[in-house]
Design an enzyme around this catalytic site. Structure first.
Site, PDB file in Angstrom:
ATOM      1  N   LEU A  40       0.765  -1.413   0.019  1.00  0.00           N
ATOM      2  CA  LEU A  40      -0.129   0.062  -0.071  1.00  0.00           C
ATOM      3  C   LEU A  40       1.027   1.189  -0.100  1.00  0.00           C
ATOM      4  O   LEU A  40       1.961   1.005   0.574  1.00  0.00           O
ATOM      5  CB  LEU A  40      -0.897   0.070   1.225  1.00  0.00           C
ATOM      6  CG  LEU A  40      -1.936  -1.181   1.228  1.00  0.00           C
ATOM      7  CD1 LEU A  40      -2.526  -0.959   2.845  1.00  0.00           C
ATOM      8  CD2 LEU A  40      -3.066  -1.214   0.345  1.00  0.00           C
ATOM      9  N   ASP A  41       0.362   2.567  -0.733  1.00  0.00           N
ATOM     10  CA  ASP A  41       1.204   3.581  -0.456  1.00  0.00           C
ATOM     11  C   ASP A  41       1.133   4.030   0.941  1.00  0.00           C
ATOM     12  O   ASP A  41       0.500   3.615   1.898  1.00  0.00           O
ATOM     13  CB  ASP A  41       0.402   4.560  -1.107  1.00  0.00           C
ATOM     14  CG  ASP A  41       0.465   4.367  -2.660  1.00  0.00           C
ATOM     15  OD1 ASP A  41       1.398   3.719  -3.117  1.00  0.00           O
ATOM     16  OD2 ASP A  41      -0.550   5.142  -3.309  1.00  0.00           O
TER      17      ASP A  41
END
Length: 345
Positions: free
Chosen positions: A157-158
């Site tokens: 995930l960012d």
């Protein structure tokens, strides 16, 4: 952010204060013709492992004749190579006592509710405070399929995206989970708050995503480009409040920044998305439509994107399992603020 949203995670969004990067330039000799660029650079740059070199190339730190290339690129005689040396760091993840919010755990894998602001694995400018450091401290054994700096990491995930992320304890489970991602069997749902009222209740965004032509830390919708890959996101509008939309996004592919790029492509970028919305902070007055008011309390300081739900088959039993991360406090407060302002009008 893989990614689901970014399964090929980009570099950090944060600007770091550090010494200017060291670059080296080479002309490809006849003896290196046909070699992969990562192999050539590993031999040419003393003191770095192949995994460090490969990661640097993946992060756009190598150019051949002025063009950014991938680690598998094969060089030709006479080509000019410009390479930004990696920051010095150890391939070994250093365990750190960082609390983890576990949603599920068994002998094969764990599911974590990742907080916003936490980088998944070490990268340039982010060597400490990562999810992998927290995992290394908490668990004695994690899969090593992804390499020494990414123990257990099946997808990513960012940094500023919160929510559900899956981590494998064994190599066999890692491979089984990775196969589900590869075959697009995993169902992923994200919650996003956009700036702008999306005009349709539900739709599919099919638009290829590639590297931005001018900004190295951004992605863009790009047709027929060498870096572009097909990308598809189904979305439903959960609510429209004033000038904002509450959106459920279901990415079918896992491109870097996919949901962020696709919603911006609609003209409704994610709230507080510095790269694609042009702002990174939202205070109470601005959310209420009052413009700039000195001293107004800050409500949100990161992109309003949350990996809310993930459904997959248990890699050993084959049973379908669904994991859900509650909406974090900052996004909940943001929604309540704009809803209250809308109701008072």
């Amino acid at each position: 952010m893989s990614s689901d949203e970014s399964e090929s995670q980009s570099s950090s969004d944060e600007a770091e204060l550090h010494e200017p990067p060291v670059t080296r330039e080479f002309t490809i000799p006849e003896s290196a013709a046909g070699q992969r660029i990562d192999l050539f650079l590993t031999a040419a740059c003393d003191g770095y492992s192949r995994s460090q070199i490969r990661q640097a190339v993946q992060n756009d730190q190598a150019e051949v004749d002025g063009r950014v290339i991938r680690p598998s690129f094969r060089v030709r005689v006479g080509q000019q190579v410009r390479f930004q040396l990696p920051e010095e760091f150890s391939d070994e993840v250093i365990p750190e006592n960082i609390p983890l919010d576990l949603l599920y755990e068994d002998d094969g894998f764990v599911v974590v509710n990742k907080p916003p602001g936490m980088v998944v694995h070490p990268a340039r400018g982010n060597w400490k405070g990562t999810l992998t450091s927290a995992l290394a401290y908490r668990f004695q054994s994690l899969s090593d399929v992804g390499g020494p700096t990414r123990p257990g990491i099946v997808h990513r995930l960012d940094r500023d995206t919160s929510g559900v992320i899956v981590v494998a304890k064994t190599n066999a489970v890692h491979m089984a989970l990775a196969e589900q991602w590869h075959d697009r069997l995993v169902e992923k749902e994200y919650l996003a708050i956009t700036v702008g009222r999306i005009d349709r209740d539900r739709d599919v965004i099919d638009a290829p995503i590639g590297r931005h032509p001018y900004q190295r830390d951004k992605m863009a919708i790009r047709e027929n480009h060498s870096t572009s890959k097909p990308a598809s996101t189904f979305f439903e509008v959960e609510d429209r409040i004033s000038r904002f939309s509450i959106v459920r996004a279901f990415p079918k592919t896992g491109r870097t920044h996919q949901i962020r790029v696709h919603l911006a492509h609609l003209g409704c970028p994610i709230l507080c998305d510095r790269l694609y919305a042009g702002h990174a902070v939202a205070d109470e007055a601005w959310l209420e439509g009052k413009g700039s008011v000195e001293g107004s309390p800050v409500v949100l300081t990161r992109q309003a994107l949350h990996a809310r739900r993930l459904k997959l088959r248990h890699p050993q039993s084959g049973a379908w399992m669904t994991f859900e991360a509650p909406v974090p406090d900052d996004l909940d407060s943001t929604i309540k603020t704009i809803r209250k302002a809308s109701q008072s009008r």
